[in-house]
Design an enzyme around this catalytic site. Structure first.
Site, short mmCIF file in Angstrom:
data_model
loop_
_atom_site.label_atom_id
_atom_site.label_comp_id
_atom_site.label_asym_id
_atom_site.label_seq_id
_atom_site.Cartn_x
_atom_site.Cartn_y
_atom_site.Cartn_z
N ASP A 295 0.95 -1.59 -0.49
CA ASP A 295 -0.47 -0.21 -0.19
C ASP A 295 0.99 1.33 0.07
O ASP A 295 1.68 1.67 0.25
CB ASP A 295 -0.65 -0.11 1.13
CG ASP A 295 -2.52 0.75 0.73
OD1 ASP A 295 -3.12 1.72 0.03
OD2 ASP A 295 -2.64 -0.21 1.24
N ASP B 187 -3.74 4.31 -2.16
CA ASP B 187 -4.13 5.16 -1.72
C ASP B 187 -4.31 6.97 -2.08
O ASP B 187 -3.81 7.26 -2.19
CB ASP B 187 -3.87 4.93 -0.19
CG ASP B 187 -4.98 5.51 0.95
OD1 ASP B 187 -5.47 4.83 0.60
OD2 ASP B 187 -4.98 6.69 1.33
N GLU C 135 -6.75 3.39 -6.04
CA GLU C 135 -7.51 4.48 -5.92
C GLU C 135 -8.51 5.92 -6.16
O GLU C 135 -7.76 6.82 -5.37
CB GLU C 135 -7.94 4.34 -4.15
CG GLU C 135 -9.11 4.23 -2.99
CD GLU C 135 -9.10 4.57 -1.64
OE1 GLU C 135 -9.72 4.25 -1.00
OE2 GLU C 135 -7.74 5.69 -1.02
N HIS D 40 -10.61 -3.12 2.69
CA HIS D 40 -10.53 -3.21 3.80
C HIS D 40 -12.30 -1.88 4.71
O HIS D 40 -11.42 -1.45 6.32
CB HIS D 40 -8.98 -2.75 4.55
CG HIS D 40 -8.98 -1.68 3.42
ND1 HIS D 40 -8.74 -2.07 2.05
CD2 HIS D 40 -8.38 -0.14 3.89
CE1 HIS D 40 -8.27 -0.47 1.46
NE2 HIS D 40 -8.45 0.51 2.98
N ASP D 41 -12.17 -1.59 3.71
CA ASP D 41 -13.05 -0.10 4.11
C ASP D 41 -14.74 -0.24 4.12
O ASP D 41 -15.58 0.22 3.73
CB ASP D 41 -12.34 0.93 2.93
CG ASP D 41 -11.88 1.94 3.03
OD1 ASP D 41 -11.17 1.83 4.32
OD2 ASP D 41 -10.82 2.35 2.07
#
Length: 574
Positions: free
Chosen positions: A97, A204, A261, A339-340
């Site tokens: 990440d 991210d 993202e 994960h979100d």
């Protein structure tokens, strides 16, 4: 030659919740390494590991205090090197990440930046003076709302200015307008790890690095609140593609893949600006059309559970598939969980009975694996993990977003029990916490995530004795076995699964989702019942040529009806 990642399945790992190797209650890198053979057995091509960098963990590692070191409970840099070697030895690739919109407020760069207005790194972050009302009341520089609620600005009493934080107070935004900041980021956060042999990054908040530099007030979209959504001013800013080209040059030097993202970017032309092959920026992006369904219009949790319709879901699927329709040189992804997000079975499937749970988990697997783009599977999705039970107390929620929202409702409502009950029900349905419950490996105490005497950092789901990897490995009809078969079939037919052109045959149907995928030589017909009742469907006309049933989640195959949550995938050679 088709890049490896276009026909790949990538398995996402949340380190804290995957496997605890030393019984301190927190997952770690040695734990991940111990499960690499299991991961390989799924039939995936790569793993993506969520942030494992040194961090005070205000946002579970998305607040990085040192890009070149690890959060101690997760392990050491040597453990990362061992993980890279372990993946490559098994033919797996590894993505890390990349969190570079902001750092932790405990990063050395920010500590120097806030030391004084004349500090050498003052301009590495975004500082602005206060505004004052006529009566002298101090106000933030503008009305922007943090994505986690409240003002996006925090007053720093020592240096007497506000700093911008689009997320938590402890996550100050970096100033990408400063070339020295960018160079330091590229070296510390990217090249440090690329030189160690990783194969790429999940990037991210990739479209937030360039902000609109006037820092004007956002339009009033939520009159009830003082702080307003500011996505139009902080996403896809004026210099973003300049920054993307700089990053693309670094990625190209290492032949590395990057998936960005990309929220708040609804227009296909804007998405293509990031992933057009000729632009040499990102390999692909995460679009959030599907997973954002049912969210509140202004606040994510300001909604009711299952506030969605199948025609809306179908429309959102079409939007994510347009990049792969053969008319662009762009690429995207297919995913239902990360994960979100809350668990997909709890959002779109059924937990009414063990039979419907398993059937709906398989049906949703067929949906996402039949879509074009690079497929992403989140840990636990392969065994059909579900949301935390609704009877758990709200104190079980650990995520900053969940805590902030519940506190916001309590304050705004004056502790009204009706409002708080509605907030809890919304969190039970959509909270990020659900994806962060420990992985359920077996039926032993703590689900095999940690030893019997450990106390996991998050409570293990109550259903772990019956829903776990070990149990499903022994059952050829399990959700896990189905996923393995599904990924094998997808690998064997890449041109029609990962690269085929999507066609929705009945976009207004409110119960059954039937769609086609087309390549030059094959067609897929995918039929999915999203209801808990038998639904009539006419597949005879569509299957007028010799066909093969690739997969289904029920034994019988009448062409005029689908059982509750039944799904089928047919292949036709053309």
């Amino acid at each position: 030659m088709t890049p490896w990642w276009k026909n790949a399945t990538i398995y996402q790992i949340y380190p804290a919740s995957y496997k605890d190797s030393n019984d301190d209650g927190i997952g770690d890198l040695p734990g991940i390494i111990s499960k690499l053979d299991y991961i390989k057995s799924l039939g995936v091509n790569a793993i993506w590991v969520c942030p494992m960098y040194d961090s005070p963990q205000h946002d579970m590692g998305y607040d990085v205090s040192n890009y070149e070191d690890l959060y101690a409970p997760y392990g050491t840099v040597a453990d990362v090197e061992a993980l890279i070697a372990g993946c490559h030895a098994r033919g797996l690739r590894i993505l890390l990440d990349l969190v570079i919109n902001h750092t932790s407020s405990e990063h050395a760069w920010f500590k120097e930046s806030r030391a004084s207005k004349t500090a050498a790194k003052r301009d590495w972050y975004i500082w602005r003076p206060a505004r004052y009302d006529a009566d002298g009341t101090r106000r933030p520089p503008n009305n922007w709302r943090s994505f986690f609620g409240g003002s996006a600005w925090e007053w720093d009493a020592a240096s007497e200015e506000y700093y911008l934080h689009l997320f938590a107070v402890q996550q100050p935004d970096l100033n990408w307008e400063n070339g020295d900041t960018r160079k330091a980021l590229y070296e510390s956060a990217m090249e440090f790890w690329l030189r160690k042999g990783i194969d790429g990054f999940r990037v991210d908040t990739v479209n937030m690095y360039s902000k609109e530099q006037s820092f004007r007030d956002a339009d009033i979209l939520d009159p009830v609140n003082e702080w307003q959504p500011a996505a139009s001013l902080v996403c896809n800013g004026p210099r973003i593609h300049e920054f993307m080209r700089e990053m693309g040059a670094i990625l190209g030097k290492y032949d590395a893949v990057a998936v960005g993202e990309l929220p708040n970017t609804p227009e296909i032309a804007d998405v293509l600006g990031y992933v057009s092959e000729k632009e040499k920026k990102l390999s692909m992006v995460f679009q959030f059309d599907i997973v954002d369904i049912g969210f509140g219009p202004d606040l994510r949790f300001n909604t009711a559970p299952r506030n969605w319709t199948l025609p809306d879901l179908r429309r959102r699927v079409r939007c994510t598939q347009r990049l792969m329709d053969g008319t662009t040189d762009g690429w995207s992804t297919a995913f239902l969980e990360n994960h979100d997000q809350a668990r997909s079975v709890s959002r779109w499937g059924s937990e009414a009975s063990p039979e419907l749970w398993a059937r709906s988990a398989k049906m949703l697997a067929m949906l996402v694996a039949s879509l074009s783009g690079t497929l992403y599977v989140y840990q636990g999705q392969e065994i059909g993990m579900v949301n935390a039970p609704a009877d758990w107390d709200v104190s079980e929620y650990k995520d900053v977003d969940s805590i902030n929202y519940y506190s916001f409702v309590r304050e705004k409502s004056g502790n009204d029990p009706v409002a708080l009950d509605a907030a809890k029900r919304s969190l039970d349905h959509l909270a990020r916490d659900h994806s962060r419950l420990p992985m359920q490996w077996d039926g032993s105490p703590n689900a095999g995530f940690a030893g019997e005497t450990a106390k996991p950092w998050m409570r293990v789901h109550d259903n772990y004795p019956t829903l776990n990897v070990e149990r499903q490995t022994l059952d050829q009809t399990s959700v896990l076995s189905f996923w393995r078969d599904l990924l094998r079939v997808r690998r064997e037919n890449p041109r029609v699964f990962a690269e085929g052109v999507f066609v929705d045959s009945d976009p207004l149907n409110e119960s059954v989702f039937v769609f086609e995928k087309r390549s030059e030589t094959q067609k897929l017909f995918v039929a999915l019942n999203f209801m808990d009742e038998v639904q009539a469907v006419d597949l005879k006309e569509k299957l007028d040529q010799p066909f093969q049933t690739l997969l289904g989640n029920c034994d019988e195959e009448p062409l005029d009806a689908l059982l509750p949550y039944e799904g089928r995938i047919y292949l036709v050679e053309v």
